[in-house]
Write a protein that holds these residues in place. Structure first.
Motif, PDB file in Angstrom:
ATOM      1  N   GLU A 113       0.781  -1.063   0.013  1.00  0.00           N
ATOM      2  CA  GLU A 113      -0.190  -0.152   0.087  1.00  0.00           C
ATOM      3  C   GLU A 113       0.950   1.267  -0.052  1.00  0.00           C
ATOM      4  O   GLU A 113       1.914   1.325   0.714  1.00  0.00           O
ATOM      5  N   PRO A 114       0.489   2.226  -0.707  1.00  0.00           N
ATOM      6  CA  PRO A 114       1.172   3.597  -0.683  1.00  0.00           C
ATOM      7  C   PRO A 114       1.589   4.058   0.533  1.00  0.00           C
ATOM      8  O   PRO A 114       2.521   4.809   0.633  1.00  0.00           O
ATOM      9  N   GLU A 115       0.599   3.993   1.455  1.00  0.00           N
ATOM     10  CA  GLU A 115       1.066   4.452   3.005  1.00  0.00           C
ATOM     11  C   GLU A 115       2.081   3.719   3.760  1.00  0.00           C
ATOM     12  O   GLU A 115       2.253   3.964   4.955  1.00  0.00           O
ATOM     13  N   ASN A 116       2.286   2.576   3.273  1.00  0.00           N
ATOM     14  CA  ASN A 116       3.077   1.616   3.940  1.00  0.00           C
ATOM     15  C   ASN A 116       4.692   1.818   3.738  1.00  0.00           C
ATOM     16  O   ASN A 116       5.067   1.227   2.666  1.00  0.00           O
ATOM     17  N   ILE A 117       5.020   2.751   4.041  1.00  0.00           N
ATOM     18  CA  ILE A 117       6.626   3.160   3.604  1.00  0.00           C
ATOM     19  C   ILE A 117       7.437   2.208   4.561  1.00  0.00           C
ATOM     20  O   ILE A 117       7.487   2.383   5.718  1.00  0.00           O
ATOM     21  N   ILE A 118       8.493   1.893   3.741  1.00  0.00           N
ATOM     22  CA  ILE A 118       9.431   1.003   4.332  1.00  0.00           C
ATOM     23  C   ILE A 118      10.707   1.283   4.282  1.00  0.00           C
ATOM     24  O   ILE A 118      11.647   0.623   4.802  1.00  0.00           O
ATOM     25  N   GLY A 119      11.019   2.372   3.531  1.00  0.00           N
ATOM     26  CA  GLY A 119      12.358   2.814   3.286  1.00  0.00           C
ATOM     27  C   GLY A 119      12.322   4.189   2.329  1.00  0.00           C
ATOM     28  O   GLY A 119      11.238   4.591   1.805  1.00  0.00           O
ATOM     29  N   ILE A 120      13.533   4.746   2.257  1.00  0.00           N
ATOM     30  CA  ILE A 120      13.645   6.155   1.529  1.00  0.00           C
ATOM     31  C   ILE A 120      15.019   5.758   0.573  1.00  0.00           C
ATOM     32  O   ILE A 120      16.012   5.173   0.905  1.00  0.00           O
ATOM     33  N   LEU A 121      14.767   5.950  -0.729  1.00  0.00           N
ATOM     34  CA  LEU A 121      15.730   5.592  -1.658  1.00  0.00           C
ATOM     35  C   LEU A 121      16.399   7.049  -2.101  1.00  0.00           C
ATOM     36  O   LEU A 121      15.663   7.959  -2.462  1.00  0.00           O
ATOM     37  N   HIS A 122      17.553   7.029  -1.983  1.00  0.00           N
ATOM     38  CA  HIS A 122      18.273   8.226  -2.275  1.00  0.00           C
ATOM     39  C   HIS A 122      18.759   8.077  -3.912  1.00  0.00           C
ATOM     40  O   HIS A 122      19.305   6.789  -3.939  1.00  0.00           O
ATOM     41  N   ALA A 123      18.802   8.813  -4.739  1.00  0.00           N
ATOM     42  CA  ALA A 123      19.149   8.824  -6.041  1.00  0.00           C
ATOM     43  C   ALA A 123      20.625   8.356  -6.308  1.00  0.00           C
ATOM     44  O   ALA A 123      21.022   7.676  -7.234  1.00  0.00           O
ATOM     45  N   LYS A 124      21.404   9.069  -5.233  1.00  0.00           N
ATOM     46  CA  LYS A 124      22.965   8.907  -5.483  1.00  0.00           C
ATOM     47  C   LYS A 124      23.167   7.354  -4.998  1.00  0.00           C
ATOM     48  O   LYS A 124      24.048   6.903  -5.675  1.00  0.00           O
ATOM     49  N   ASP A 125      22.270   7.103  -4.027  1.00  0.00           N
ATOM     50  CA  ASP A 125      22.746   5.500  -3.450  1.00  0.00           C
ATOM     51  C   ASP A 125      22.276   4.475  -4.769  1.00  0.00           C
ATOM     52  O   ASP A 125      22.943   3.404  -5.194  1.00  0.00           O
ATOM     53  N   LEU A 126      21.155   4.788  -5.420  1.00  0.00           N
ATOM     54  CA  LEU A 126      20.825   3.971  -6.581  1.00  0.00           C
ATOM     55  C   LEU A 126      21.638   3.822  -7.623  1.00  0.00           C
ATOM     56  O   LEU A 126      22.072   2.937  -8.218  1.00  0.00           O
TER      57      LEU A 126
END
Length: 442
Positions: free
Chosen positions: A252-265
């Motif tokens: 679900e969109p409200e079930n946030i499990i992490g933050i993706l940083h563009a530089k890390d990706l």
């Protein structure tokens, strides 16, 4: 003639000298009161830090303004009444009963000119210097007068209590924040302080009174990544996005499990591409087994009631710029960044990757109305247009219209409240996306 000569004896001149001395004391008390109350505590602190003992002492005695004023007024009234009594006695002795009226006239002029206007004018012109000079004798007088002032304060409080008035013994005559805000508003009205400077300082002062809920990006406008999407699709989404940090959800969109940083990706995919190229693999084969969970960061959640100044300190302490906002039930409400808080101080911060910032600009139409984005905050509109729309019941312009209308209006509907005309220019689903606003004629 002999009677007049007899009246001008040694006692006459002693009494006259005492009156002059009392007028000097009266001038000292009047000037000291004005200097100590008018002196800037900021300037006194600066001088005290440079080793000025008088300025440091002035800061100490102005901490309790009620005791200071009480002691100075006690001394001032004491010498004024004594000087007036001696003058009346002196003139009556020389001129008889007619001397009372003359004594009143003479003392009024002397006290007004030499004991009030003259010393207070000097004290206002040289407040900090005068406050530092008089701090030592005034501190001594305060110590002597403290028992009498305490008794007077008790009597005053008892009398006020009879009329239902409550007093706070620790309250200041003027709150520092209100004093600074008032000085900035006055300076701006007189053309001394620029609007941008005033807004920056007032914005910094207001951070402790505002919460993250007021400025956060609402969850309906958050761009998120589905962890179940293929790695190549996620990479494409990050390349197209205007943001460097994107929340990652599961199921679900409200079930946030992490933050993706563009530089890390990009670092991870570049490393895989380099290794794959060395092994002779294709891009699809390189990204096939790539897991987004390996590079995403742990999400940082904060309550929606957190004060902005406290959240800014937390951002700086944790060395992060991004937080997800939740309500008391743990449900996602929005997100906030360090840049959002800084914008409350310095105004809108836009760059070439922030096209949405253009929507926040207030545009004037040909018919004299102002076209405003519905998501624009009331505070930003007030700051940009020098208006005073209330922001107690809503944070955005659209929210204010919905609150006042008690409904979700349709496009074309017009409302008038708080001295303004509001026309709904556009609506998407249940959101007001555009408004036309015009101040009503007085």
């Amino acid at each position: 003639m002999d009677g007049t000569t007899g009246a001008l004896d040694g006692a006459f001149w002693i009494t006259a000298g005492a009156i002059v001395l009392l007028l000097v004391f009266s001038a000292f008390f009047s000037g000291s009161e004005t200097a100590l109350t008018a002196a800037s505590r900021g300037k006194l602190r600066s001088q005290a830090d440079k080793g000025n003992r008088g300025a440091e002492r002035a800061l100490e005695i102005t901490e309790d303004s009620e005791r200071l004023i009480g002691s100075v007024l006690l001394g001032n009234n004491l010498v004024n009444i004594l000087a007036t009594s001696l003058t009346t006695s002196l003139f009556t002795r020389v001129l008889g009963d007619g001397g009372v009226a003359l004594a009143t006239l003479v003392m009024t002029i002397l006290v007004l000119v030499f004991s009030e206007v003259l010393p207070k004018t000097y004290a206002i012109s040289n407040a900090e210097a005068a406050a530092a000079r008089v701090s030592a004798p005034i501190a001594f007088i305060i110590r002597i007068a403290t028992p009498f002032v305490a008794l007077v304060r008790l009597i005053v409080r008892l009398v006020l209590r009879l009329f239902g008035v409550k007093t706070d013994a620790d309250s200041q005559v003027l709150a520092v924040r209100e004093e600074i805000a008032g000085a900035l508003q006055l300076g701006h009205s007189e053309g001394v302080v620029e609007k941008e400077d005033r807004d920056r300082i007032l914005g910094a002062l207001d951070l402790s009174d505002r919460t993250v809920e007021e400025i956060m990006l609402h969850r309906s406008r958050i761009e998120t990544i589905n962890i179940a999407d293929p790695a190549q699709e996620i990479l494409g989404q990050c390349l197209r996005s205007n943001h460097t940090r994107l929340p990652v959800y599961q199921d679900e969109p409200e079930n946030i499990i992490g933050i993706l940083h563009a530089k890390d990706l990009f670092r991870a995919t570049y490393r895989l591409a380099t290794e794959g190229a060395a092994a002779g693999g294709t891009d699809e084969e390189v990204l096939k087994d790539f897991q987004i969970a390996d590079v995403m960061m742990k999400p940082y959640f904060i309550p929606e009631t957190t004060a902005l100044d406290e959240q800014m300190r937390q951002f700086l302490r944790l060395r992060t710029h991004f937080a997800l906002v939740v309500d008391e039930y743990g449900s996602l409400q929005g997100l906030i960044t360090l840049e959002d808080i800084l914008e409350e101080i310095v105004g809108e911060i836009a760059d070439e990757f922030d096209p949405a910032a253009a929507e926040q600009i207030v545009r004037r139409t040909e018919d004299g109305q102002y076209l405003v984005d519905g998501a624009m905050t009331i505070r930003d509109l007030n700051r940009a247009m020098e208006w005073s729309l209330p922001d107690e019941e809503a944070n955005t312009i659209a929210g204010l219209v919905i609150h006042e209308a008690q409904m979700i209006p349709t496009a074309g509907q017009v409302f008038s409240f708080h001295g303004f005309r509001f026309e709904v220019a556009a609506r998407k689903d249940n959101r007001i996306t555009r408004l036309k606003i015009r101040p009503l004629a007085a």
